[in-house]
Design an enzyme around this catalytic site. Structure first.
Site, PDB file in Angstrom:
ATOM      1  N   LYS A 176       0.804  -1.221   0.000  1.00  0.00           N
ATOM      2  CA  LYS A 176       0.000   0.000   0.000  1.00  0.00           C
ATOM      3  C   LYS A 176       0.834   1.267   0.000  1.00  0.00           C
ATOM      4  CE  LYS A 176      -4.385  -1.645   1.096  1.00  0.00           C
ATOM      5  NZ  LYS A 176      -5.762  -1.344   1.254  1.00  0.00           N
ATOM      6  N   ARG A 192      -3.909  -7.610 -12.162  1.00  0.00           N
ATOM      7  CA  ARG A 192      -4.359  -8.926 -12.637  1.00  0.00           C
ATOM      8  C   ARG A 192      -5.719  -8.768 -13.286  1.00  0.00           C
ATOM      9  NH1 ARG A 192      -5.884  -8.776  -7.038  1.00  0.00           N
ATOM     10  NH2 ARG A 192      -8.136  -8.574  -7.003  1.00  0.00           N
ATOM     11  N   GLU A 231      -6.138   1.237  -4.358  1.00  0.00           N
ATOM     12  CA  GLU A 231      -5.008   0.392  -4.733  1.00  0.00           C
ATOM     13  C   GLU A 231      -5.135  -0.002  -6.192  1.00  0.00           C
ATOM     14  OE1 GLU A 231      -4.858  -3.433  -2.810  1.00  0.00           O
ATOM     15  OE2 GLU A 231      -7.025  -3.597  -2.751  1.00  0.00           O
ATOM     16  N   PHE A 248     -11.221   9.700   6.772  1.00  0.00           N
ATOM     17  CA  PHE A 248     -12.070   8.508   6.681  1.00  0.00           C
ATOM     18  C   PHE A 248     -13.387   8.865   6.002  1.00  0.00           C
ATOM     19  CE2 PHE A 248     -15.409   5.802   8.750  1.00  0.00           C
ATOM     20  CZ  PHE A 248     -15.078   4.631   8.103  1.00  0.00           C
ATOM     21  N   ARG A 259     -22.276 -12.795  -7.591  1.00  0.00           N
ATOM     22  CA  ARG A 259     -21.396 -13.927  -7.285  1.00  0.00           C
ATOM     23  C   ARG A 259     -22.199 -14.944  -6.480  1.00  0.00           C
ATOM     24  NH1 ARG A 259     -15.430 -11.686  -5.558  1.00  0.00           N
ATOM     25  NH2 ARG A 259     -15.346  -9.902  -6.991  1.00  0.00           N
ATOM     26  N   ASN A 290      -4.930  -3.282  -8.723  1.00  0.00           N
ATOM     27  CA  ASN A 290      -4.889  -4.737  -8.818  1.00  0.00           C
ATOM     28  C   ASN A 290      -4.263  -5.123 -10.152  1.00  0.00           C
ATOM     29  OD1 ASN A 290      -6.168  -5.162  -6.319  1.00  0.00           O
ATOM     30  ND2 ASN A 290      -8.132  -4.721  -7.273  1.00  0.00           N
ATOM     31  N   GLU A 315      -5.473   9.740   8.693  1.00  0.00           N
ATOM     32  CA  GLU A 315      -5.970   9.659   7.329  1.00  0.00           C
ATOM     33  C   GLU A 315      -7.455   9.972   7.326  1.00  0.00           C
ATOM     34  OE1 GLU A 315      -4.475   6.406   4.502  1.00  0.00           O
ATOM     35  OE2 GLU A 315      -6.584   5.892   4.773  1.00  0.00           O
ATOM     36  N   GLY A 347      -2.582  -5.113   8.190  1.00  0.00           N
ATOM     37  CA  GLY A 347      -3.685  -6.056   8.341  1.00  0.00           C
ATOM     38  C   GLY A 347      -4.816  -5.506   9.193  1.00  0.00           C
ATOM     39  N   GLY A 348      -4.995  -4.200   9.145  1.00  0.00           N
ATOM     40  CA  GLY A 348      -6.114  -3.603   9.874  1.00  0.00           C
ATOM     41  C   GLY A 348      -5.839  -3.400  11.360  1.00  0.00           C
TER      42      GLY A 348
END
Lengths: 463, 175
Positions: A123, A298, A294, A207, A344, A296, A205, A169-170
């Site tokens: 990140k 792919r 972010e 929010f 999904r 990705n 940051e 990881g939060g």
């Protein structure tokens, strides 16, 4: 697998499983290539295994000993005589190690260069690249002195998040709503960060409690050339897992859309990005702010909505580019001529906290009709394995307008027959009938309380 | 073994054989520009630290909850049965040694060297019967059973897949 390979028929090693393996095999056939599947021992009877020209068993069922091992995939690529390896999504798709091993074997990797994977892979580095390319990011500031944090917070605006610079990881994240709360919590957070991460550095940051998740589909030629294929809204989420995606993002003003597309183009150019990628943004519903989340690097699970809305084949384009051919993608307008929405369908029990629900599929029937597409690897008699993720199928519907697409998808979802395992279909029935979703533009925090309310009402009705 | 600055291929393979006869579960040796790492299990970390966190959506179910949720009607095991494409059918019955890893199977420690074992040889569980090379890393294959190795089911230098039958060990039958 028997019989000689035709001369000049490129070999594509499919290094994934499930529906995306089936999808890649179809794209390989479409471009006249021969698909070979790298499968774990649990997947040798899968639909993808049946459709491939050859199956190479790379390891046992556990992904950690098969699909997640770059050296096994590279070895399988050598055995297959592969010209190109498509990693799909997840697993090794964004791991520079596989790309590098293949490079050493002179086998093409479907994806960006290893250094691009590294640059956007974490990140903070991704944020640096984005800032350098002029992409809007969330306002943030490092706290030098916890005592002076409140003044810094006032300058950014509330609500905001206190984050540990070395956290991950939060962990170590706190939400603060005003100046007093910040002054109160900053010293405490610094002490906790020191204890947890060995470093008390913090940053603040901005929010956005009610933002939408909007992403832009990009395709780079690897030399700074870039094509944009519209945007997708993926705001219907549960615990950060996307449930429903659509193209284009509904209700975006022309100016906002061009901010997103221009920023994505700048980022792809700066990276000299190669192949298909997605730039993710938060689009605030309470202000005009748009911030980069972010990139990705792919193909994404939700790529079919873009393909359907624009009438393109992104996976075939990926393979062609990797083989040194013209990807064959047209230049398209920012807004596609049709609307496509995807749900999904997961093997999860929505009435039991979405517990994974693998098992034997005893009956399957998919709806048919104009604009309906199903990407799946399941079939009647398939024992849906417990080892991997719970995605069973993606049901996609394309129509001339969003309201027509929502209606057609609701009807198509209702017509799905899927027996033997619990699925997330009831969730989709709920969302596709909900006035908020029908109106369009819900935020990522919309689903959880709406679903809770639905459950409470059901309980009440039973009483 | 003497320690020349650059070991020969034979040196490395001798080392592998030597270490394999020892009681090591895993071993790492560096000399000159060469580093050798061995493990009896197939799952040693091979490339530099595998800091690969499986992506959330595709994470293997290691927490056991998913396993617990599998109805007995749907075991994954039958799916694995035809894992291996057209294996040579063993002519004799006994324990079949299967490939613990995908790679290239070698019967000898180096090209031209005598094989680790010949058919007819008596083997024990830890007897090395071959090597599987995966991306330049050598993984010894052990018999895993006591008995007579009656036949090899794959040729020397053959590309093998995970789980592919390699050899047959006939248990010592009492006369």
């Amino acid at each position: 697998m028997n019989g000689p390979q035709e001369v000049n028929k490129p070999i594509v090693l499919v290094a994934n499983r499930g529906e995306i393996a089936v999808r890649i095999i179809a794209a390989a056939r479409r471009i006249g290539a021969s698909p070979v599947l790298a499968a774990s021992a649990a997947d040798t009877n899968s639909l993808a295994a049946r459709l491939a020209d050859r199956v190479i068993v790379i390891g046992p069922a556990q992904a950690g000993l098969s699909y997640l091992r770059p050296e096994y995939i590279a070895e399988a690529a050598v055995h297959a005589g592969a010209d190109v390896v498509h990693p799909g999504y997840g697993f090794l798709s964004e791991q520079p190690e596989l790309a590098e091993l293949l490079e050493a074997e002179k086998i093409a990797f479907v994806g960006p260069r290893p250094e691009t994977l590294r640059a956007v892979g974490d990140k903070s580095s991704a944020r640096r690249v984005a800032v350098a390319a002029g992409v809007p990011v969330a306002v943030a500031a490092e706290i030098d002195d916890p005592a002076a944090a409140a003044a810094l917070g006032d300058a950014i605006g509330y609500p905001l998040l206190i984050k540990a610079v070395h956290g991950g990881g939060g962990r170590g994240i706190r939400l603060v709503r005003d100046s007093a709360e910040l002054a109160d919590l900053a010293p405490q957070a610094a002490a906790e960060a020191q204890a947890a991460f060995g470093n008390g550095s913090l940053y603040l940051e901005r929010f956005y409690p009610a933002a939408r998740h909007v992403e832009v589909q990009v395709f780079g030629d690897g030399d700074g050339g870039v094509q944009i294929f519209g945007d997708r809204d993926c705001s219907v989420q549960r615990r950060h897992q996307k449930l429903i995606e659509e193209c284009p993002a509904p209700g975006l003003s022309e100016s906002r859309r061009s901010v997103l597309h221009d920023a994505s183009r700048a980022l792809v150019q700066a990276l000299r990005y190669r192949g298909a990628g997605t730039v993710e943004f938060l689009v605030d519903t309470e202000s005009e702010d748009v911030v980069f989340l972010e990139m990705n690097a792919r193909i994404q699970v939700e790529h079919p909505v873009t393909e359907e809305a624009f009438g393109i084949d992104l996976v075939a384009a990926q393979l062609r580019l990797a083989l040194g051919q013209n990807p064959g993608l047209p230049d398209v307008p920012p807004v596609p001529p049709a609307v496509a929405i995807e749900v999904r369908i997961n093997a999860e029990d929505p009435d039991n906290d979405f517990r994974p629900n693998p098992g034997l599929i005893t009956d399957v029937h998919w709806p048919d009709g104009p604009g309906i597409r199903v990407d799946t690897h399941i079939r009647e008699g398939y024992a849906f394995p417990p080892f991997y993720d719970s995605l069973m199928a993606k049901l996609i519907v394309r129509a001339h307008s969003r309201s027509a697409a929502v209606e057609a998808l609701r009807s198509a979802a209702d017509a799905v027959v899927l027996e033997g395992v619990k699925t997330t279909l009831p969730l989709h029935e709920f969302v596709l009938s909900h006035p908020d979703f029908i109106q369009g533009g819900v935020s990522t925090s919309w689903f959880a309380p709406a679903w809770e309310q639905r459950n409470a009402q059901l309980k009440e009705a039973v009483k | 073994m003497s320690t020349p600055s650059t070991p020969s291929w034979q040196d490395v393979l001798d080392l592998v054989t030597q270490l394999d006869d020892g009681a090591y579960e895993s071993a790492a040796v560096e000399f000159g520009d060469v580093s050798v790492r061995l493990s009896r299990s197939a799952d040693m970390p091979v490339t530099s630290p595998m800091a690969m966190t499986p992506p959330q959506s595709l994470a293997p179910s290691t927490n056991g909850t998913a396993h617990a949720a599998v109805p007995p009607a749907a075991p994954a095991v039958p799916e694995t049965a035809p894992a291996v494409p057209a294996p040579a059918q063993p002519a004799s019955t006994g324990t079949v040694v299967t490939a613990p890893i995908i790679g290239v199977f070698y019967r000898s420690p180096s090209p031209g060297a005598p094989p680790f074992v010949e058919p007819g040889a008596t083997v024990g569980p830890h007897t090395t019967i071959g090597i599987i090379e995966v991306m330049k890393l050598m993984n010894p294959v052990t018999a895993g059973a006591v008995g007579t190795l009656t036949e090899f089911l794959v040729a020397d230098n053959a590309q093998v897949e995970f789980g592919q039958p390699l050899a047959v060990i006939a248990e010592e039958a009492s006369p």
